[in-house]
Write a protein that holds these residues in place. Sequence first.
Motif, PDB file in Angstrom:
ATOM      1  N   MET A   1      -1.620 -13.492 -10.607  1.00 34.26           N
ATOM      2  CA  MET A   1      -2.278 -12.215 -10.870  1.00 34.26           C
ATOM      3  C   MET A   1      -2.059 -11.839 -12.327  1.00 34.26           C
ATOM      4  SD  MET A   1      -2.337  -9.599  -7.814  1.00 34.26           S
ATOM      5  CE  MET A   1      -1.401  -8.098  -8.033  1.00 34.26           C
ATOM      6  N   ALA A  29     -15.593   1.579 -18.594  1.00 34.55           N
ATOM      7  CA  ALA A  29     -15.476   1.830 -17.153  1.00 34.55           C
ATOM      8  C   ALA A  29     -14.332   1.043 -16.507  1.00 34.55           C
ATOM      9  CB  ALA A  29     -16.789   1.490 -16.452  1.00 34.55           C
ATOM     10  N   GLN A 149       2.996   2.437 -18.015  1.00 36.60           N
ATOM     11  CA  GLN A 149       2.587   1.907 -16.724  1.00 36.60           C
ATOM     12  C   GLN A 149       2.399   0.389 -16.748  1.00 36.60           C
ATOM     13  OE1 GLN A 149       1.836   4.552 -14.462  1.00 36.60           O
ATOM     14  NE2 GLN A 149       1.240   6.236 -15.789  1.00 36.60           N
ATOM     15  N   TYR A 152      -2.298  -4.127 -12.955  1.00 35.00           N
ATOM     16  CA  TYR A 152      -2.841  -5.456 -12.673  1.00 35.00           C
ATOM     17  C   TYR A 152      -4.357  -5.380 -12.648  1.00 35.00           C
ATOM     18  CZ  TYR A 152      -2.886  -3.661  -7.859  1.00 35.00           C
ATOM     19  OH  TYR A 152      -3.074  -2.893  -6.735  1.00 35.00           O
ATOM     20  N   LEU A 154      -8.131  -6.342 -11.361  1.00 36.29           N
ATOM     21  CA  LEU A 154      -8.941  -6.763 -10.207  1.00 36.29           C
ATOM     22  C   LEU A 154      -9.981  -7.788 -10.649  1.00 36.29           C
ATOM     23  CD1 LEU A 154      -9.624  -3.341  -8.406  1.00 36.29           C
ATOM     24  CD2 LEU A 154      -7.729  -4.954  -8.077  1.00 36.29           C
ATOM     25  N   THR A 160      -5.674  -1.566 -12.099  1.00 37.01           N
ATOM     26  CA  THR A 160      -5.027  -0.630 -11.182  1.00 37.01           C
ATOM     27  C   THR A 160      -3.560  -0.498 -11.590  1.00 37.01           C
ATOM     28  OG1 THR A 160      -6.436  -1.344  -9.342  1.00 37.01           O
ATOM     29  CG2 THR A 160      -4.402  -0.237  -8.759  1.00 37.01           C
ATOM     30  N   VAL A 161      -3.038   0.738 -11.559  1.00 39.70           N
ATOM     31  CA  VAL A 161      -1.623   0.924 -11.880  1.00 39.70           C
ATOM     32  C   VAL A 161      -0.767   0.462 -10.713  1.00 39.70           C
ATOM     33  CG1 VAL A 161       0.196   2.650 -12.230  1.00 39.70           C
ATOM     34  CG2 VAL A 161      -1.925   2.800 -13.526  1.00 39.70           C
TER      35      VAL A 161
ATOM     36  N   PHE B   8      -3.204   2.862  -3.410  1.00 39.23           N
ATOM     37  CA  PHE B   8      -4.003   1.696  -3.792  1.00 39.23           C
ATOM     38  C   PHE B   8      -3.482   0.504  -3.009  1.00 39.23           C
ATOM     39  CE2 PHE B   8      -4.321   4.425  -7.577  1.00 39.23           C
ATOM     40  CZ  PHE B   8      -5.694   4.551  -7.623  1.00 39.23           C
ATOM     41  N   PRO B   9      -4.304  -0.107  -2.167  1.00 39.79           N
ATOM     42  CA  PRO B   9      -3.820  -1.262  -1.403  1.00 39.79           C
ATOM     43  C   PRO B   9      -3.715  -2.494  -2.300  1.00 39.79           C
ATOM     44  CG  PRO B   9      -6.134  -0.899  -0.927  1.00 39.79           C
ATOM     45  CD  PRO B   9      -5.718   0.185  -1.890  1.00 39.79           C
ATOM     46  N   SER B  10      -3.402  -3.635  -1.702  1.00 46.43           N
ATOM     47  CA  SER B  10      -3.220  -4.883  -2.462  1.00 46.43           C
ATOM     48  C   SER B  10      -4.470  -5.264  -3.247  1.00 46.43           C
ATOM     49  CB  SER B  10      -2.905  -6.014  -1.489  1.00 46.43           C
ATOM     50  OG  SER B  10      -4.050  -6.262  -0.685  1.00 46.43           O
ATOM     51  N   LYS B  11      -4.261  -6.088  -4.271  1.00 47.13           N
ATOM     52  CA  LYS B  11      -5.397  -6.593  -5.047  1.00 47.13           C
ATOM     53  C   LYS B  11      -6.441  -7.253  -4.140  1.00 47.13           C
ATOM     54  CE  LYS B  11      -6.732  -9.854  -8.634  1.00 47.13           C
ATOM     55  NZ  LYS B  11      -7.591 -10.697  -7.774  1.00 47.13           N
ATOM     56  N   GLN B  14      -8.439  -4.653  -2.372  1.00 52.02           N
ATOM     57  CA  GLN B  14      -9.273  -3.919  -3.339  1.00 52.02           C
ATOM     58  C   GLN B  14     -10.488  -4.756  -3.760  1.00 52.02           C
ATOM     59  OE1 GLN B  14      -7.571  -1.483  -6.547  1.00 52.02           O
ATOM     60  NE2 GLN B  14      -5.554  -2.036  -5.789  1.00 52.02           N
ATOM     61  N   ASP B  15     -10.244  -6.055  -4.022  1.00 55.82           N
ATOM     62  CA  ASP B  15     -11.354  -6.921  -4.436  1.00 55.82           C
ATOM     63  C   ASP B  15     -12.412  -6.986  -3.343  1.00 55.82           C
ATOM     64  OD1 ASP B  15     -10.367  -7.516  -6.955  1.00 55.82           O
ATOM     65  OD2 ASP B  15      -9.284  -9.288  -6.283  1.00 55.82           O
ATOM     66  N   ASN B  18     -14.247  -3.667  -3.191  1.00 58.02           N
ATOM     67  CA  ASN B  18     -15.123  -3.518  -4.358  1.00 58.02           C
ATOM     68  C   ASN B  18     -16.405  -4.331  -4.242  1.00 58.02           C
ATOM     69  OD1 ASN B  18     -14.176  -1.561  -6.078  1.00 58.02           O
ATOM     70  ND2 ASN B  18     -12.832  -2.938  -7.232  1.00 58.02           N
ATOM     71  N   TYR B  28     -17.815   3.808  -7.851  1.00 56.51           N
ATOM     72  CA  TYR B  28     -17.238   2.474  -8.111  1.00 56.51           C
ATOM     73  C   TYR B  28     -16.486   2.393  -9.439  1.00 56.51           C
ATOM     74  CZ  TYR B  28     -17.504  -2.594  -9.176  1.00 56.51           C
ATOM     75  OH  TYR B  28     -17.241  -3.886  -9.521  1.00 56.51           O
ATOM     76  N   ALA B  29     -17.063   2.942 -10.515  1.00 53.09           N
ATOM     77  CA  ALA B  29     -16.446   2.796 -11.843  1.00 53.09           C
ATOM     78  C   ALA B  29     -15.413   3.878 -12.130  1.00 53.09           C
ATOM     79  CB  ALA B  29     -17.518   2.816 -12.934  1.00 53.09           C
ATOM     80  N   ALA B  32     -10.305   2.943  -8.594  1.00 48.23           N
ATOM     81  CA  ALA B  32     -10.142   1.710  -7.815  1.00 48.23           C
ATOM     82  C   ALA B  32     -10.181   2.059  -6.320  1.00 48.23           C
ATOM     83  CB  ALA B  32      -8.826   1.044  -8.184  1.00 48.23           C
ATOM     84  N   ASP B 146       4.029   0.250   0.262  1.00 47.26           N
ATOM     85  CA  ASP B 146       5.378   0.645  -0.166  1.00 47.26           C
ATOM     86  C   ASP B 146       5.354   1.675  -1.289  1.00 47.26           C
ATOM     87  OD1 ASP B 146       4.614  -0.845  -2.331  1.00 47.26           O
ATOM     88  OD2 ASP B 146       6.366  -2.163  -2.330  1.00 47.26           O
ATOM     89  N   ARG B 147       4.150   2.186  -1.621  1.00 41.00           N
ATOM     90  CA  ARG B 147       4.056   3.139  -2.734  1.00 41.00           C
ATOM     91  C   ARG B 147       2.756   3.931  -2.665  1.00 41.00           C
ATOM     92  NH1 ARG B 147       5.037  -0.340  -7.375  1.00 41.00           N
ATOM     93  NH2 ARG B 147       6.213  -1.441  -5.781  1.00 41.00           N
ATOM     94  N   GLN B 149       0.339   6.995  -5.339  1.00 43.05           N
ATOM     95  CA  GLN B 149       0.224   7.452  -6.714  1.00 43.05           C
ATOM     96  C   GLN B 149      -0.348   8.870  -6.797  1.00 43.05           C
ATOM     97  OE1 GLN B 149       0.886   4.747  -8.954  1.00 43.05           O
ATOM     98  NE2 GLN B 149       0.384   2.939  -7.768  1.00 43.05           N
ATOM     99  N   SER B 158     -13.453  10.066 -14.098  1.00 39.21           N
ATOM    100  CA  SER B 158     -12.553   8.961 -13.731  1.00 39.21           C
ATOM    101  C   SER B 158     -11.129   9.476 -13.556  1.00 39.21           C
ATOM    102  CB  SER B 158     -12.603   7.879 -14.803  1.00 39.21           C
ATOM    103  OG  SER B 158     -11.988   8.348 -15.980  1.00 39.21           O
ATOM    104  N   VAL B 161      -3.666   7.340 -13.379  1.00 38.46           N
ATOM    105  CA  VAL B 161      -2.408   7.503 -12.641  1.00 38.46           C
ATOM    106  C   VAL B 161      -1.386   8.224 -13.512  1.00 38.46           C
ATOM    107  CG1 VAL B 161      -0.409   6.294 -11.684  1.00 38.46           C
ATOM    108  CG2 VAL B 161      -2.711   5.554 -11.088  1.00 38.46           C
TER     109      VAL B 161
END
Lengths: 171, 171
Positions: A1, A29, A149, A152, A154, A160-161, B8-11, B14-15, B18, B28-29, B32, B146-147, B149, B158, B161
Amino acid sequence: MKYGIAIFPSKNLQDKVNSYRKRYDPHYALIAPHITLKEPYEATEEEIQEQISYISSVAKNIDPFSILINKVGSFHPVNNVIFLKVNEADEIKSLHEQLYSGPLEHQQPYNFVPHLTLGQKLSDEEHSDVLERLRMIDIEHEERIDRFQLLYQLDNGSWTVYETFRLGKGV
Amino acid sequence: MKYGIAIFPSKNLQDKVNSYRKRYDPHYALIAPHITLKEPYEATEEEIQEQISYISSVAKNIDPFSILINKVGSFHPVNNVIFLKVNEADEIKSLHEQLYSGPLEHQQPYNFVPHLTLGQKLSDEEHSDVLERLRMIDIEHEERIDRFQLLYQLDNGSWTVYETFRLGKGV
């Protein structure tokens, strides 16, 4: 990642920077206005956990600091990037250095010039037009930075933070 | 300033989300893929500092938990929003309740239905077309949260965080 480390300045400054990015920055964006502390790099799930402990201890040992912005600059001819220059406070230099050391040792693609991008990927002609115009902006802005921060990326290129680090031992 | 609280869930998730939002979600823009824990609300600089202490203590007292996703749903006819339904684990319900209590007491605009938006602001016709198609997605996904924001909104709509809260007493 793919991970990166950045400072998001105050809402006021972000709004101001976005008013230019909207027109001149194709990454508008994908991420909010930011000061890059560490360029994007690859890490595994295991590596990132070790790196997070390291970054936490780095953050604790650097106190919140002020940044001063009063100049528009450009990376031309290396890159057609126009930016707000951030003064090189000792704390931000030290932060950057430590984010390229220990478990975060990576080749630095550029010298560290802390900045907020206003425009990028401009043609040579656009670049000189826009730079001439933006150099006339009267900006004199100071603010306190108390956090940064880890992010990572996407698949669509947006960021995303993952974690917030507060500077200093307070709190 | 306008604040909101989200997971925010895992990458990977999210992918996946999206890939639908790109076509069906005009936000979308702006942010996340996320699970909203607290709808946008106004707070002053002073209020938010008190709220952050409160949110930290809430986070410490709720352990990391698993979410399970296996169903596409819709808020039609109230809103033409199509989403991935997130199972109502006790922890997420408790988290949500506490984020509407104490210094965060606000009117709740909706009942809490934890979800990841896939599409919104669709016309009635689009909504039924897209929903019919998306209901055929074969999704069965479980992951650990586990977290979460705290974010604030910029003038362009927009979200940035401000702070990360880790769940549980560990770390």
